[in-house]
Design a protein around this motif. Structure first.
Motif, short mmCIF file in Angstrom:
data_model
loop_
_atom_site.label_atom_id
_atom_site.label_comp_id
_atom_site.label_asym_id
_atom_site.label_seq_id
_atom_site.Cartn_x
_atom_site.Cartn_y
_atom_site.Cartn_z
N THR A 95 0.86 -1.18 0.00
CA THR A 95 0.00 0.00 0.00
C THR A 95 0.90 1.24 0.00
O THR A 95 2.11 1.14 0.25
CB THR A 95 -0.90 0.02 1.25
OG1 THR A 95 -0.05 0.14 2.40
CG2 THR A 95 -1.77 -1.22 1.34
N PRO A 96 0.34 2.41 -0.25
CA PRO A 96 1.16 3.63 -0.19
C PRO A 96 1.86 3.80 1.16
O PRO A 96 2.99 4.29 1.22
CB PRO A 96 0.15 4.75 -0.44
CG PRO A 96 -0.91 4.10 -1.29
CD PRO A 96 -1.02 2.70 -0.75
N GLU A 97 1.23 3.35 2.25
CA GLU A 97 1.84 3.47 3.57
C GLU A 97 3.10 2.60 3.67
O GLU A 97 4.13 3.03 4.19
CB GLU A 97 0.84 3.07 4.68
CG GLU A 97 -0.31 4.02 4.84
CD GLU A 97 -1.47 3.78 3.86
OE1 GLU A 97 -2.45 4.53 3.94
OE2 GLU A 97 -1.39 2.86 3.02
N LEU A 98 3.04 1.39 3.16
CA LEU A 98 4.22 0.51 3.17
C LEU A 98 5.28 1.02 2.20
O LEU A 98 6.47 0.94 2.48
CB LEU A 98 3.83 -0.93 2.84
CG LEU A 98 4.97 -1.96 2.89
CD1 LEU A 98 5.70 -1.93 4.24
CD2 LEU A 98 4.44 -3.35 2.60
N GLN A 99 4.85 1.56 1.08
CA GLN A 99 5.82 2.13 0.13
C GLN A 99 6.60 3.27 0.79
O GLN A 99 7.82 3.38 0.61
CB GLN A 99 5.10 2.62 -1.11
CG GLN A 99 4.54 1.49 -1.97
CD GLN A 99 3.74 2.00 -3.15
OE1 GLN A 99 4.05 3.04 -3.72
NE2 GLN A 99 2.72 1.26 -3.55
#
Length: 143
Positions: A95-99
């Motif tokens: 997800t964008p958060e993990l990216q």
């Protein structure tokens, strides 16, 4: 750095003094089902996780079984995957958060990771306030 191991399935849990001295707690994988509340040690583990989270003074990391136990203890749900066993290498979609986390660690964003899967259970519903970080085909809530 020092690590202590507790075999919670043998009812070996850290006491309150020990828990207070840790910077963080890692909940690992297991052959057991995190949602099997017929086992007293699993109920005790859920309670310990809830207490640690309520204090909000330590980091908690759950991997596989530990990830599912965290979810349950904090108000989510875990159970058997409709897809059955997941075995082998999988492409984890970030997800964008993990990216963003990957960029902090690696210096560049990463939209997927190769992970080894060996499970038949999965988090079915995230607990309130949780952030999904990654998933792969047939398993929507991996991280």
């Amino acid at each position: 750095e020092e690590w202590e191991i507790f075999n919670v399935m043998d009812d070996q849990f850290p006491n309150a003094t020990q828990l207070a001295g840790y910077d963080g707690i890692v909940l690992t994988g297991s052959k057991f089902d995190a949602h099997d509340t017929s086992k007293q040690w699993i109920r005790n583990l859920h309670e310990m996780i809830h207490q640690i989270h309520s204090r909000n003074t330590q980091k908690l990391l759950g991997v596989c079984f530990g990830h599912q136990a965290l979810s349950i203890a904090l108000g989510g749900r875990s159970g058997r995957s409709d897809s059955g066993w997941q075995v082998g290498l999988r492409d984890l979609n970030a997800t964008p958060e993990l990216q963003a986390l990957a960029e902090q660690v690696n210096g560049h964003p990463t939209d997927h990771f190769r992970v080894l899967a060996l499970h038949q259970d999965q988090v079915q519903e995230l607990p309130p306030g949780a952030t999904l970080l990654g998933s792969y085909q047939n398993t929507r809530r991996v991280v």
